[in-house]
Design a protein around this motif. Structure first.
Motif, PDB file in Angstrom:
ATOM      1  N   CYS A  71       0.593  -1.166  -0.052  1.00 41.61           N
ATOM      2  CA  CYS A  71      -0.543   0.379  -0.358  1.00 41.61           C
ATOM      3  C   CYS A  71       0.909   1.421   0.253  1.00 41.61           C
ATOM      4  CB  CYS A  71      -0.793   0.018   1.383  1.00 41.61           C
ATOM      5  SG  CYS A  71      -2.256   1.664   1.338  1.00 41.61           S
ATOM      6  N   THR A  72       0.502   2.389  -0.834  1.00 41.12           N
ATOM      7  CA  THR A  72       1.189   3.490  -1.054  1.00 41.12           C
ATOM      8  C   THR A  72       0.857   4.423   0.798  1.00 41.12           C
ATOM      9  OG1 THR A  72       1.616   3.459  -3.361  1.00 41.12           O
ATOM     10  CG2 THR A  72       1.930   5.946  -2.640  1.00 41.12           C
ATOM     11  N   LEU A  73       1.772   4.527   0.309  1.00 38.44           N
ATOM     12  CA  LEU A  73       1.480   5.160   2.388  1.00 38.44           C
ATOM     13  C   LEU A  73       2.056   6.960   2.438  1.00 38.44           C
ATOM     14  CD1 LEU A  73      -0.067   5.068   5.272  1.00 38.44           C
ATOM     15  CD2 LEU A  73       2.604   5.185   6.756  1.00 38.44           C
ATOM     16  N   VAL A  74       0.495   7.799   2.106  1.00 36.87           N
ATOM     17  CA  VAL A  74       1.372   9.565   2.558  1.00 36.87           C
ATOM     18  C   VAL A  74       1.348   9.887   3.760  1.00 36.87           C
ATOM     19  CG1 VAL A  74       0.775  11.414   0.864  1.00 36.87           C
ATOM     20  CG2 VAL A  74       0.468   9.690   0.440  1.00 36.87           C
ATOM     21  N   ILE A  75       2.248  10.768   4.394  1.00 37.90           N
ATOM     22  CA  ILE A  75       2.035  11.112   4.953  1.00 37.90           C
ATOM     23  C   ILE A  75       1.977  12.656   5.264  1.00 37.90           C
ATOM     24  CG2 ILE A  75       3.987  11.703   7.631  1.00 37.90           C
ATOM     25  CD1 ILE A  75       3.658   8.995   6.952  1.00 37.90           C
ATOM     26  N   ASN A  76       0.978  12.838   6.024  1.00 36.04           N
ATOM     27  CA  ASN A  76       0.341  14.467   6.223  1.00 36.04           C
ATOM     28  C   ASN A  76       0.816  14.987   7.358  1.00 36.04           C
ATOM     29  OD1 ASN A  76      -2.094  16.165   7.734  1.00 36.04           O
ATOM     30  ND2 ASN A  76      -2.694  15.955   5.364  1.00 36.04           N
ATOM     31  N   ASP A  77       1.521  16.597   6.480  1.00 39.31           N
ATOM     32  CA  ASP A  77       2.096  16.874   7.468  1.00 39.31           C
ATOM     33  C   ASP A  77       3.837  16.867   7.627  1.00 39.31           C
ATOM     34  OD1 ASP A  77      -0.213  18.728   7.086  1.00 39.31           O
ATOM     35  OD2 ASP A  77      -1.078  18.343   9.149  1.00 39.31           O
ATOM     36  N   HIS A  78       4.001  16.023   8.476  1.00 36.98           N
ATOM     37  CA  HIS A  78       5.128  15.929   9.487  1.00 36.98           C
ATOM     38  C   HIS A  78       6.280  15.563   8.409  1.00 36.98           C
ATOM     39  CE1 HIS A  78       2.433  16.353  12.876  1.00 36.98           C
ATOM     40  NE2 HIS A  78       1.563  15.365  12.110  1.00 36.98           N
ATOM     41  N   ALA A  87       9.920   7.925   4.686  1.00 31.64           N
ATOM     42  CA  ALA A  87       8.610   7.651   3.361  1.00 31.64           C
ATOM     43  C   ALA A  87       8.854   8.245   1.787  1.00 31.64           C
ATOM     44  CB  ALA A  87       8.013   8.210   4.115  1.00 31.64           C
ATOM     45  N   ASP A  88       8.364   7.741   1.166  1.00 30.09           N
ATOM     46  CA  ASP A  88       7.879   7.827  -0.070  1.00 30.09           C
ATOM     47  C   ASP A  88       7.420   9.466  -0.382  1.00 30.09           C
ATOM     48  OD1 ASP A  88       9.643   5.765  -1.072  1.00 30.09           O
ATOM     49  OD2 ASP A  88       7.844   4.350  -0.132  1.00 30.09           O
ATOM     50  N   TRP A  89       6.079   9.578   0.156  1.00 30.97           N
ATOM     51  CA  TRP A  89       5.196  10.979   0.158  1.00 30.97           C
ATOM     52  C   TRP A  89       5.128  10.994   1.174  1.00 30.97           C
ATOM     53  CZ3 TRP A  89       2.754  11.533  -4.589  1.00 30.97           C
ATOM     54  CH2 TRP A  89       2.696  10.874  -5.458  1.00 30.97           C
ATOM     55  N   LEU A  90       4.784  12.932   0.987  1.00 25.81           N
ATOM     56  CA  LEU A  90       4.253  13.816   1.871  1.00 25.81           C
ATOM     57  C   LEU A  90       3.235  14.543   1.712  1.00 25.81           C
ATOM     58  CD1 LEU A  90       5.145  15.108   4.281  1.00 25.81           C
ATOM     59  CD2 LEU A  90       6.948  16.359   2.957  1.00 25.81           C
ATOM     60  N   HIS A  91       2.455  15.050   2.474  1.00 23.13           N
ATOM     61  CA  HIS A  91       1.272  15.434   2.036  1.00 23.13           C
ATOM     62  C   HIS A  91       1.241  17.368   2.265  1.00 23.13           C
ATOM     63  CE1 HIS A  91      -2.653  16.986   0.356  1.00 23.13           C
ATOM     64  NE2 HIS A  91      -2.827  17.368   1.240  1.00 23.13           N
ATOM     65  N   LEU A  92       0.781  18.012   1.791  1.00 22.41           N
ATOM     66  CA  LEU A  92       1.252  19.327   3.012  1.00 22.41           C
ATOM     67  C   LEU A  92       0.119  19.996   2.060  1.00 22.41           C
ATOM     68  CD1 LEU A  92       5.397  20.428   2.054  1.00 22.41           C
ATOM     69  CD2 LEU A  92       4.131  19.489   4.598  1.00 22.41           C
ATOM     70  N   GLY A  93      -0.411  21.176   3.566  1.00 24.21           N
ATOM     71  CA  GLY A  93      -1.257  22.286   3.348  1.00 24.21           C
ATOM     72  C   GLY A  93      -0.612  23.300   3.305  1.00 24.21           C
ATOM     73  N   GLN A  94      -1.617  24.437   2.520  1.00 23.41           N
ATOM     74  CA  GLN A  94      -1.238  25.517   2.173  1.00 23.41           C
ATOM     75  C   GLN A  94      -0.268  25.941   3.470  1.00 23.41           C
ATOM     76  OE1 GLN A  94      -1.359  27.768  -0.679  1.00 23.41           O
ATOM     77  NE2 GLN A  94      -1.818  25.472  -1.117  1.00 23.41           N
ATOM     78  N   GLU A  95      -0.819  26.070   4.429  1.00 25.05           N
ATOM     79  CA  GLU A  95       0.567  26.548   6.151  1.00 25.05           C
ATOM     80  C   GLU A  95       1.261  25.505   5.872  1.00 25.05           C
ATOM     81  OE1 GLU A  95      -2.246  23.405   7.396  1.00 25.05           O
ATOM     82  OE2 GLU A  95      -2.891  24.926   5.902  1.00 25.05           O
TER      83      GLU A  95
END
Length: 213
Positions: A71-78, A87-95
């Motif tokens: 399963c592809t895992l995206v880490i949010n924010d951190h 990790a292979d993926w990261l997700h960031l919000g605008q802030e």
């Protein structure tokens, strides 16, 4: 020192366009992967909104669990925890873009997804050369209070016309919306409440997978 922007050009041709599963689930623990990956889940985001000293271990454990299931895992924010865990993926919000070290993130080889809610935020997101763009909330959010009005399905088409990376639809989405969202240009649909709050999350996950594949 954090780097708050990258050139608009000069990087995309060096990276292949990401291919993401059409169903994307946000989770808060690796236990969800143990429950739902056997049902077919192949793309998940770990979102921990109130981290404590256990965060590094939690990120590492969730990443190991995801890889066990393919399963592809995206880490949010951190972003630092994501780098440290490999990790292979990261997700960031605008802030998050105000403080994240984008150069360090890219040097570590992480692919990057970014949230957008307005045309101005999309303009900004594109300067970071993201690997996917998320638009939301498409409908009134069910699981949290948000600062943005519902985007509606039509805006997906205008976003899709402006980008050459996967487009993620998120926010208040139920399974009956799936067909119209894909038709409007969504490459993947991201949900939380519609699966995790269901009386039978495993069955709901299976239904989403059937609807998206």
């Amino acid at each position: 020192m954090p780097c708050h922007s990258l050139p608009k050009r000069g990087h995309r041709h060096k990276r292949e366009t990401a291919v993401l599963d059409r169903f994307y689930l946000i989770i808060d623990s690796p236990e969800w992967l143990d429950r739902l990956c056997p049902e077919g889940l192949r793309l998940a985001q770990l979102r921990i909104k109130e981290p404590d000293e256990t965060l590094p271990d939690l990120v590492s454990r969730t990443l190991r669990t995801a890889r066990k299931y393919g399963c592809t895992l995206v880490i949010n924010d951190h972003w630092q925890a994501a780098i440290d865990a490999g990790a292979d993926w990261l997700h960031l919000g605008q802030e998050d873009l105000d403080t994240a070290d984008i150069k360090a993130i890219r040097k570590a080889g992480l692919k990057l997804g970014l949230s957008t809610h307005t045309p101005e935020e999309l303009d900004r997101a594109l300067t970071f050369d993201p690997d996917y763009v998320a638009l939301g909330p498409i409908f009134p959010a069910r699981g949290k209070v948000v600062d943005y009005a519902p985007q509606g399905i039509a805006r997906l088409s205008s976003w899709k016309a402006r980008i050459n990376v996967p487009l993620i639809a998120i926010g208040g989405i139920r399974i009956e919306h799936a067909e119209s969202l894909f038709e409007a240009g969504a490459d993947s649909i991201c949900v939380i409440t519609d699966v995790l709050a269901d009386a039978d999350p495993e069955a709901r996950c299976r239904a989403w997978i059937a609807a998206s594949r």
